[in-house]
Design a protein around this motif. Structure first.
Motif, PDB file in Angstrom:
ATOM      1  N   ILE A  42     -51.046   7.640  90.872  1.00  0.00           N
ATOM      2  CA  ILE A  42     -49.645   7.976  89.938  1.00  0.00           C
ATOM      3  C   ILE A  42     -49.299   6.630  89.064  1.00  0.00           C
TER       4      ILE A  42
ATOM      5  N   TYR B  76     -54.166  12.465  90.777  1.00  0.00           N
ATOM      6  CA  TYR B  76     -52.958  11.964  90.743  1.00  0.00           C
ATOM      7  C   TYR B  76     -52.600  11.244  89.315  1.00  0.00           C
TER       8      TYR B  76
ATOM      9  N   GLU C 245     -50.407  12.458  85.685  1.00  0.00           N
ATOM     10  CA  GLU C 245     -49.649  11.764  84.724  1.00  0.00           C
ATOM     11  C   GLU C 245     -50.066  11.639  83.483  1.00  0.00           C
TER      12      GLU C 245
END
Length: 399
Positions: free
Chosen positions: A321, A15, A19
C-alpha cells in the motif's frame, strides 16, 4: 502518460495495484511469470483436500480486467533484465516493457542450502505446482497402501524439515488429514508417520512461549514426532541423515527451511542483504533510485524503531500500500509518506478446525475460535478480489 510497472502479482503487488488504480491517468502494467496469485498460506488446505486449486488462487487476467481502469494491463512474462538507465524491462519472451516508476514485489522462494546433499529430491510446497505434485504423489501412495494392505503394510513416513510457521502448519495439516482418511475408510494399514525437524531447541523459534506450548501440544496430540536441536545433513533414497547422527526412513521429505529473494532482485544494482532482499528506506524506495520501489517479501523492511519485520501477509499489505501511495505522490509532486509496518498478530493453522493465535500481542487464542478468526482474516482479503475477478470475467465474456 506516466508508466508504472509492478513486477510480481503476489500480496504486496496486489495491494500496490489497488492503490495505483485510484489514478485513472497513468498507465499500469502488472508483470508475473504466473497467470495467478497464489494464496500461499492456504495451500495446506489444498494438500489436505479441504479446498481446490480455484480456492487458493486469484486469476490475474480477470483481476486486472475487473478494475475500473482503462490503462491497466497484465502481462504473463518472465523478467530477465531491468535496464535502469533506459527504464526498460527485458523479458524471456523478448517483449520489452517501459516504465517511469517501478515497484518490485517478486517475493521469495525457499532457500535450498547447497551443503545438504540430495536436497534437490525434497518437496517445496511454497511453489503451487510443486505443492500439487506432492499432493498427487502422496495420494497415489495412500492408494497403493490400501491396495496392498493384506500383502504388505509398509510405513509411509513424511519428514518435514524446518519447524517455523510453514513446517508446523504442513505437518499438522498432513497429520490431521491422514487420521481423518484412515478413520473414514476404516483401513487397517494406517501406519503413516510424520516427523518435524527443528534446528532450534523448540518449534516456532522467535514466537511467544504460549503459542509454542499450544502448538507443541497439538502436534503431540496428532502423533507427530518433534525432533529438536538438530539439522538435516543429507537425503538418500530411503532415509535422511541428521547432524546428530540419527537416520530416519522417509517416503517424502518436505523442506521448509529459510528463504531467499526472487532472482529478479539481482537484476538491478541496489543494496541487498545476505538473502538477496532489496534494502529499502522508510518510503519503500531502493537506495539508489527514487523511482524504483520494493515491497513484500522481496524487500528488507524495518519499522520506525529499526526492527526487522518478518516476511508475512501483514507486512506485504503495509509495504505494498505504501509503495503504491508513494508512486502516486511522486507523480503528483506531493511529499512521500513513511511506512511504519506493524504486525497485527499471528495465526497458526494446526490441522482441521484448530488453530492458535496471538492478536495484537494482547490476546492468545486457540482451538476453534482461532480457526474461525483465521478463516475470517483470509476471507476479508479474498472476498473483494473475488468480486473483481467475477467482474473481469464478465467483461471478457462480453467481448
Amino acid at each position: 502518460m506516466e508508466k508504472v510497472v509492478i513486477i510480481g502479482g503476489g500480496y504486496a503487488g496486489i495491494y500496490a495495484l489497488r492503490e495505483l488504480v485510484k489514478n485513472k491517468n497513468i498507465k499500469i502494467t502488472l508483470i508475473d511469470k504466473h497467470t495467478y496469485h497464489n494464496l500461499q498460506p492456504e495451500v495446506y488446505d489444498l494438500i489436505a483436500n479441504n479446498s481446490t486449486f480455484a480456492d487458493v488462487t486469484i486469476d490475474l487476467t480477470t483481476l486486472c480486467r475487473g478494475f475500473e481502469h482503462n490503462h491497466l494491463d497484465f502481462k504473463n512474462l518472465k523478467v530477465r533484465k531491468i535496464d535502469r538507465e533506459n527504464k526498460k524491462i527485458y523479458t524471456e519472451e523478448q517483449e520489452i516493457v517501459e516504465f517511469d516508476y517501478l515497484i518490485i514485489a517478486a517475493g521469495t522462494r525457499t532457500f535450498f542450502p547447497p551443503t545438504i546433499s540430495g536436497l534437490d529430491n525434497a518437496d517445496d510446497i511454497k511453489k503451487l505446482h510443486r505443492a500439487i505434485s506432492f499432493k498427487q504423489r502422496f495420494e497415489k501412495q495412500l492408494f497403493e497402501k490400501i491396495r496392498d494392505e493384506l500383502k504388505q503394510c509398509a510405513d509411509t513416513h513424511i519428514v518435514v524439515v524446518g519447524a517455523g510457521l510453514s513446517g508446523v502448519e504442513i505437518a499438522a495439516e498432513m497429520a490431521y488429514y491422514s487420521i481423518k482418511f484412515f478413520k473414514r475408510g476404516n483401513f487397517s494399514c494406517d501406519n503413516l508417520k510424520i516427523s518435524i525437524i527443528s534446528s532450534s531447541s523448540s518449534i516456532l523459534p522467535g514466537l511467544k512461549q504460549d503459542l509454542i506450548n499450544i502448538s507443541q501440544k497439538r502436534l503431540k496430540d496428532l502423533g507427530i514426532n518433534v525432533i529438536t536441536n538438530t539439522k538435516l545433513q543429507s537425503i538418500e533414497d530411503n532415509y535422511c541423515t541428521l547432524t546428530n547422527g540419527t537416520k530416519i526412513q522417509h517416503s517424502f521429505v518436505v523442506f521448509t527451511g529459510g528463504i531467499e529473494a526472487s532472482t529478479i532482485s539481482a537484476e538491478i544494482d541496489v543494496a541487498r542483504n545476505s538473502k538477496g532482499q532489496i534494502i529499502v528506506n522508510e518510503y519503500m524506495q531502493t537506495n539508489k533510485y527514487e523511482n524504483i520501489f520494493a515491497a513484500g517479501d522481496v524487500a528488507e523492511i524495518r519499522d520506525n524503531k529499526g526492527e526487522l519485520m518478518p516476511p508475512s501477509v501483514t507486512i506485504a499489505r503495509h509495504s505494498g500500500i505504501n509503495a503504491g501511495k508513494n508512486v502516486l505522490n511522486m507523480i503528483k509532486g506531493k511529499a512521500l509518506e513513511k511506512c511504519n509496518p506493524k504486525l497485527d498478530g499471528i495465526l497458526i493453522a494446526l490441522g482441521g478446525k484448530y488453530a492458535a493465535g496471538d492478536i495484537y500481542g494482547i490476546l492468545t487464542v486457540k482451538g476453534r475460535l482461532a480457526y474461525e478468526i483465521k478463516k475470517y482474516v483470509f476471507s476479508s482479503y479474498r472476498s473483494p478480489l473475488l468480486k473483481l475477478i467475477k467482474k473481469g470475467y464478465a467483461k471478457l465474456k462480453r467481448h
